[in-house]
Scaffold this motif. Structure first.
Motif, short mmCIF file in Angstrom:
data_model
loop_
_atom_site.label_atom_id
_atom_site.label_comp_id
_atom_site.label_asym_id
_atom_site.label_seq_id
_atom_site.Cartn_x
_atom_site.Cartn_y
_atom_site.Cartn_z
N HIS A 109 0.82 -1.19 0.00
CA HIS A 109 0.00 0.00 0.00
C HIS A 109 0.86 1.25 0.00
O HIS A 109 0.63 2.19 -0.77
CB HIS A 109 -0.92 -0.04 1.22
CG HIS A 109 -1.97 1.02 1.18
ND1 HIS A 109 -1.89 2.16 1.90
CD2 HIS A 109 -3.10 1.10 0.45
CE1 HIS A 109 -2.94 2.92 1.65
NE2 HIS A 109 -3.70 2.30 0.76
N GLN A 112 2.72 1.95 -3.20
CA GLN A 112 1.80 2.59 -4.14
C GLN A 112 1.81 4.11 -3.90
O GLN A 112 1.97 4.90 -4.84
CB GLN A 112 0.40 2.03 -3.86
CG GLN A 112 -0.68 2.46 -4.82
CD GLN A 112 -0.74 1.51 -6.01
OE1 GLN A 112 -0.49 0.32 -5.86
NE2 GLN A 112 -1.05 2.05 -7.18
N SER A 113 1.72 4.47 -2.62
CA SER A 113 1.63 5.90 -2.30
C SER A 113 2.88 6.67 -2.68
O SER A 113 2.82 7.85 -3.01
CB SER A 113 1.38 6.10 -0.80
OG SER A 113 0.27 5.36 -0.40
N PHE A 168 1.40 13.60 0.73
CA PHE A 168 1.27 12.30 1.37
C PHE A 168 1.68 12.37 2.84
O PHE A 168 1.02 11.80 3.72
CB PHE A 168 2.11 11.27 0.61
CG PHE A 168 2.11 9.92 1.25
CD1 PHE A 168 0.94 9.21 1.45
CD2 PHE A 168 3.31 9.34 1.66
CE1 PHE A 168 0.95 7.95 2.04
CE2 PHE A 168 3.32 8.09 2.26
CZ PHE A 168 2.13 7.40 2.45
N ASP A 171 -1.01 13.76 4.77
CA ASP A 171 -2.06 12.75 4.98
C ASP A 171 -1.74 11.90 6.20
O ASP A 171 -2.59 11.65 7.05
CB ASP A 171 -2.18 11.83 3.75
CG ASP A 171 -2.81 12.54 2.57
OD1 ASP A 171 -3.37 13.64 2.76
OD2 ASP A 171 -2.72 11.99 1.45
#
Ligand SMILES: Nc1ncnc2c1ncn2[C@@H]1O[C@H](COP(=O)(O)OP(=O)(O)OP(=O)(O)O)[C@@H](O)[C@H]1O
Ligand SMILES: Nc1ncnc2c1ncn2[C@@H]1O[C@H](COP(=O)(O)OP(=O)(O)OP(=O)(O)O)[C@@H](O)[C@H]1O
Ligand SMILES: [Mg+2]
Ligand SMILES: [Mg+2]
Lengths: 245, 308, 276, 276, 245
Positions: A109, A112-113, A168, A171
């Motif tokens: 995951h 991907q980011s 990101f 986030d």
């Protein structure tokens, strides 16, 4: 987690690298650290991390003095420091604990980011500079540490990727309220990300200025207020041409 | 005391060595006579190969074997250094060592050795043989250059011309005789110090009966060798992997006639001991006479062979 | 005034530091001696009580006495001298050949494919096996002995050099290539320094093997030397001589290894290693 | 359609690649055999002409014949089997102890100061010197033989591990520390992999020494094994047996080394090394 | 020295990293290479340097095809690549030839210029990230190569030091008319230094755009014209969000 530095100094073989640093960081705060090359930013991060215990002064984490590495602290080093015998995926999973399936899931995951999906099986020697740096970022973020020390994390990235990763990082911050100390040479980056910017100067490095960035997030990279702060910082840095060389 | 007698009965294993320089031990091992004899009691028989006297002594001293075959002089030296061993049996009177030179050499007698280079393995029977041969001529090791080489290497050095003479040992000596016609220019069977079968003192004390039984078995083997010289040579050739011709020579140079340790042997090793002392191999404070007397213990053989 | 004072303090600091270094070194030696001294004391005690009979394992004092007597009549020094000379010569030759061949083979994959299999095959041949062949080829003089030791030294040095070269970071070699270094210069200025840690381990391993091969070497017609002393003791059933030679091997081997270790510490200061 | 074609091409490429790898391997073996075959041919020729007399240096064909005969009567396999078993057991034990002790001493400077001097002193004691002591302590059974081989294996492995650990980049260790790894985890997850190149050289050096120490080991009351065969040949003046055992040592040693080298290549793929 | 790349491609294990690159660089020209992380910039520099010969296509230097390392080419790698067993001074002198006194003189002079006077005796492990990068720059510049390949040379430097070194680079260019290819993520830097900016994009990377920077040197970092070009470049890079990830 709160973090307090009280009169922290560090010398190497009698030559001081940083001197008398006082700093208080609240839980969930993002503090930027700016300063000329060699003024002791990395040294300071290392003392906070607990890797370097040869400093004078006191460092408190959550009101407890600690000279050890804190498991809840993550560190993105100035170099990628990937383990050359592990591939990208394994490097990212390095700090994770628990079931393999879960670890795989988390790692995939986050890869991907940071834009490295499909590169899982490459070894560090097959990565470009920026890719290696992104793997290092992924490795540190995937464990969602409570304190995160970032030493020029985006220095090898192009403008576009850099912006994506800055967002990101925000986030992540939103989700975990991570306390962060960010060393950077990119003033725009500091202003876009940080609640407060601390400026170190001289050799040995001392704190010469602290600026609060009040604007609420998400910030506008082109905002007036940030532009004003930027010019303040430039002044703070440029004033001392002589002391740098 | 009671435990000791029971130990005598309950000997769980008996450990012997065999060696290519002791043909009787090969016969014994080959025919499995010891195993046969001890089958009933359930005593295990363990065989260990001794590659030389020094090995056999090492095994004896470290309590790894109960019986070890050595040259007489080697046993004496070890005894002088405090090793708790006894000689109970003579497995042969071998002439396993002599002085060797090359075919075209002008060395004809021991006296010719003066100033020459001679290969020998220090401390072994060939070395003692060399010293005694020199002593007979009124020479000493200081009149020649002794080059310390393992037995086989001494032969190579001799043939290659690195040394002028070699104090040889069988089977190397026999082999080179056959293949290179290297002449044995000095022989004296009495300067060889006999093949001693030694036992650890402790074992002899605790298990005198077993010592006698082993001697009985050795006697059986000796008798077989005396009766079947041809087969014995073949057996040696096969076991040691040497040519039959070489094995025959080696067997010819073994005299299996007198197995009881006695005065001849005592005299022989005493003489050897004196020579060794002069050559500084043995310390001056060693009492050769006494050591030799302590080493040789003929009573077991006398009882076995004399009682037959 | 202030400057002079500062200088004086500096000097004091200097002296203090020097003292500290000396004390540190002494300390290291002392700490390193703890276990050997303990072991020897226990051994002496057990020997005295009679747990080890003297024909098997003489007491340390007996062995020391044997060494002392050899020292008195001078034979000790010639044994040590001859063996040290042989080891030294063999070490130099073996290392020299290993450096040349190792750099070459480590650098050129083709050469590696051609020569390495043969070299590796020779590596597991025991020292004793060489003895008859060396006597055959070179006789029983010093050359065969020194060659034997050189053979022992060669293999670990060679192996470590080749592996060290393989382990050199491509990145650093590229730096050299950018400056147009010739292959030889590349080896000298980049590859050897970069593989120095591995090379030094090879040297230390090699030196150790050199000391080990001395025994086989001195089976080839020696009349002096520690290896000779050892076989002599074994042939003569003299445990004190055997143990004396073992102890001398250990001591002198340790001493020469210590020299190499010093060299290692000096030349690897640049390593970014952990200290605890 | 296009996709299917692409797949077919892929498959072809795959087969081609596999073939290429096999051919590559065969090639390596062939190239590596050039020099040995040359040497053996020359030797055979010289023997035939009579330059080397057969009682000193028999021709390769004679030696092969000796080996072949031993193979026929089955003794060959028991010699090889027994020795391989001993080397293998000794190698495992020696390596095991070296890994534990080496990691410990490499990691803790205090432990190094305490133990290392003693270990280094033992390192230069020749294998033959241990023989009487081992017989004394452990008798002449398998334990003493395997211990002897373990001693030989121990030192190079130990030395390479310690030096490998010292050479591990501090930067990587710090990564491990940041994740709160315990000392044991740190050693297992960072230090051992990072020092793997050095460790593997140590293993290969150690295995070589294991094969060398076999001779000394089998001086301790063996009646089988390659080392036994060698001393037997020497004691019985049988040059063909001596050379047969040397060749077997070389071959089997080479074979086991090759296994380790495969392992090395597999596990060091991550190294960023030069290829020419 | 002129430099011509004709249809240069490079693949690793069948995966293309750069594809069909055509480029012509005149003597004394400074060409900037911009592109997202992992698009093959470093790979391209390596083919030009001659270190990587596994490419397809033709590279000509001074009208001669060459697959070897050219001694007149200098390379500032993406990582500092200092030789860890040499101190700062020795590292800088590494590529120099001639008398020791001369070499010392040159090295000391250039260390002054990159702001590292007084640090001559430090070993690489004792340097900060930015200091190491400056040593690497000094090492390459001290030999005054005719072609200079720079792979993100100033990425680890603070804004102030970076500007100083950019100006120093221009000084060198003025003196030797070095042909330079500069990989950078800093668009301002590219615009301040380069005659031409080439933009690489995608994986495998291909040249998508070339912009000429006409403004005469010394340029004004805040000039209108540069600002306009910057926005063009940002567009060129940002258009392809999808292809990056
Ligand atoms: N040795 C190699 N083996 C396999 N793949 C490689 C190798 N070197 C580079 N690559 C691949 O080639 C591509 C381009 O790499 P390169 O280093 O040229 O990128 P870059 O443009 O310099 O990126 P950055 O700005 O991040 O440094 C990447 O996808 C990388 O994974
Ligand atoms: N291990 C060390 N030994 C000696 N000096 C050191 C060591 N580490 C750092 N220094 C010195 O401390 C000073 C500060 O180094 P530091 O790495 O903290 O700088 P920095 O602010 O991170 O610089 P940069 O932005 O270039 O990374 C430098 O002068 C450096 O030479
Ligand atoms: Mg830093
Ligand atoms: Mg790059």
């Amino acid at each position: 987690m709160t973090l307090v530095l009280n009169k922290v100094s560090r010398s190497f073989d009698g030559v001081a690298a940083v001197k008398d640093v006082h700093l208080k960081v609240e839980k969930g705060e993002i503090v930027g650290l700016l300063g000329t090359s060699g003024c002791g930013k990395s040294t300071l991060l290392r003392t906070i991390s607990g890797l370097d215990t040869g400093y004078d002064g006191v460092i408190e984490i959550n009101e407890k003095t600690s000279k050890q590495v804190n498991e809840e602290t993550g560190f993105i080093f100035q170099e990628p420091r990937l383990l050359p015998w592990l591939n990208v995926l394994e490097n990212v999973m390095f700090g994770l604990e628990g079931k393999r399936a879960e670890k795989l899931d988390k790692a995939n995951h986050i890869l991907q980011s940071v834009g490295l999906a499909g590169k899982e099986n490459l070894y560090p020697k097959e990565l470009s500079g920026g890719m290696a740096q992104r793997v290092a970022i992924a490795r540190s973020l995937v464990t969602s540490p409570e304190i995160l020390l970032l030493d020029e994390p985006f220095s090898a990235l192009d403008a576009f990727t850099k912006m994506q990763l800055q967002d990101f990082l925000l986030d992540v911050w939103k989700k975990y309220h991570t306390t962060m100390i960010l060393v950077t040479h990119d003033i725009d980056e500091a202003l876009y990300l940080c609640d407060r910017v601390v400026i170190l100067r001289g050799q040995p490095g001392e704190i010469v200025e602290e600026l609060k960035v009040e604007e609420a997030r998400p910030r506008n990279r082109g905002s007036e207020q940030l532009a004003q702060l930027k010019s303040d910082i430039l002044t703070a840095l440029d004033l001392n041409k002589q002391s740098v060389y | 005391c009671g435990t000791e007698t029971s130990a005598e009965e309950e000997l769980s294993e008996i450990r012997l060595d065999y060696a290519y320089y002791s043909p009787t031990s090969l016969v014994l091992k080959k025919f499995g006579w010891v195993e046969e004899a001890y089958e009933e009691e359930g005593t295990e028989v363990v065989w260990t190969l001794s590659q030389g006297s020094n090995k056999a002594l090492e095994y004896l001293n470290s309590n790894s074997v109960d019986f070890g075959s050595t040259a007489g002089a080697a046993a004496l030296i070890s005894k002088a250094n405090g090793a708790p061993i006894q000689n109970v049996y003579i497995y042969s009177k071998p002439e396993w060592t002599a002085l060797v030179t090359t075919e075209d050499s002008d060395i004809k007698t021991v006296a010719d050795l003066k100033g020459k280079q001679v290969a020998a393995t220090l401390g072994t029977d060939p070395y003692i043989f060399l010293v005694r041969a020199l002593a007979e001529e009124g020479l000493s090791v200081n009149d020649i250059t002794v080059t310390n080489l393992q037995h086989a290497d001494g032969a190579t050095a001799l043939v290659n011309g690195d040394v002028d003479a070699w104090s040889g040992l069988d089977p190397h000596m026999a082999k080179y005789e056959v293949e290179n016609n290297t002449p044995l220019f000095f022989r004296n069977i009495d300067f060889n110090t006999y093949g001693f079968l030694n036992v650890r003192e402790e074992f002899a004390e605790k298990h005198p009966e077993h010592v006698k039984r082993i001697i009985e078995l050795y006697e059986k083997a000796r008798q077989w060798v005396l009766d079947n010289p041809e087969e014995a040579a073949e057996l040696l050739a096969e076991e040691a992997g040497i040519d039959l011709e070489v094995a025959k020579i080696q067997m010819e140079r073994n005299d299996f006639s007198n197995a009881i340790p006695g005065d001849v042997h005592l005299e022989s090793i005493k003489e050897a001991g004196r020579v060794l002392q002069e050559a500084d191999v043995l310390n001056d404070d060693v009492d050769v006479e006494e050591t030799a007397n302590n080493l040789i213990e003929p009573k077991f053989s006398e009882e076995v062979i004399g009682g037959q | 005034m202030a400057k002079i004072e500062a200088e004086i303090t500096n000097k004091k600091v200097g002296i203090f530091r020097k003292n500290k270094v000396v004390i540190e070194k002494l300390n290291t030696i002392l700490i390193g001696s703890i276990i050997p001294i303990l072991l020897i004391t226990v051994w002496e005690l057990l020997s005295r009580i009679g747990v080890f009979p003297s024909y098997q394992l003489p007491a340390p004092t007996t062995i020391l006495n044997t060494i002392y007597e050899m020292g008195l009549d001078g034979t000790l020094w010639s044994h040590i001298g001859v063996t040290t000379y042989r080891v030294f010569a063999g070490f130099l030759i073996g290392t020299g050949i290993a450096v040349v061949l190792g750099s070459f083979i480590g650098f050129y994959q083709r050469a590696e494919r051609l020569f390495d299999p043969l070299i590796q095959a020779f590596r597991s041949i025991p020292s004793l096996a060489w003895v008859p062949l060396f006597i055959l080829w070179m006789g029983i003089g010093e050359p065969s002995k020194i060659t034997m030791i050189a053979v022992g030294v060669f293999f670990p040095v060679y192996l470590n050099i080749v592996s060290g070269i393989h382990g050199v970071d491509r990145k650093l070699i590229e730096v050299g290539k950018m400056y147009g270094l010739s292959t030889f210069q590349l080896i000298r200025r980049i590859i050897l320094p970069a593989s120095l840690p591995s090379f030094l381990v090879g040297l230390r391993s090699g030196l150790g093997l050199g000391w080990m091969f001395v025994v086989a070497a001195e089976l080839m017609g020696a009349s002096q030397g520690l290896g000779f002393l050892l076989t002599f003791g074994q042939n003569m059933s003299q445990p004190d001589v055997i143990l004396a030679s073992i102890i001398l091997f250990a001591l002198i081997g340790k001493l020469t290894d210590w020299l190499l270790k010093l060299l290692e510490q000096r030349s690897l200061q640049w390593q970014d290693r952990i200290q605890d």
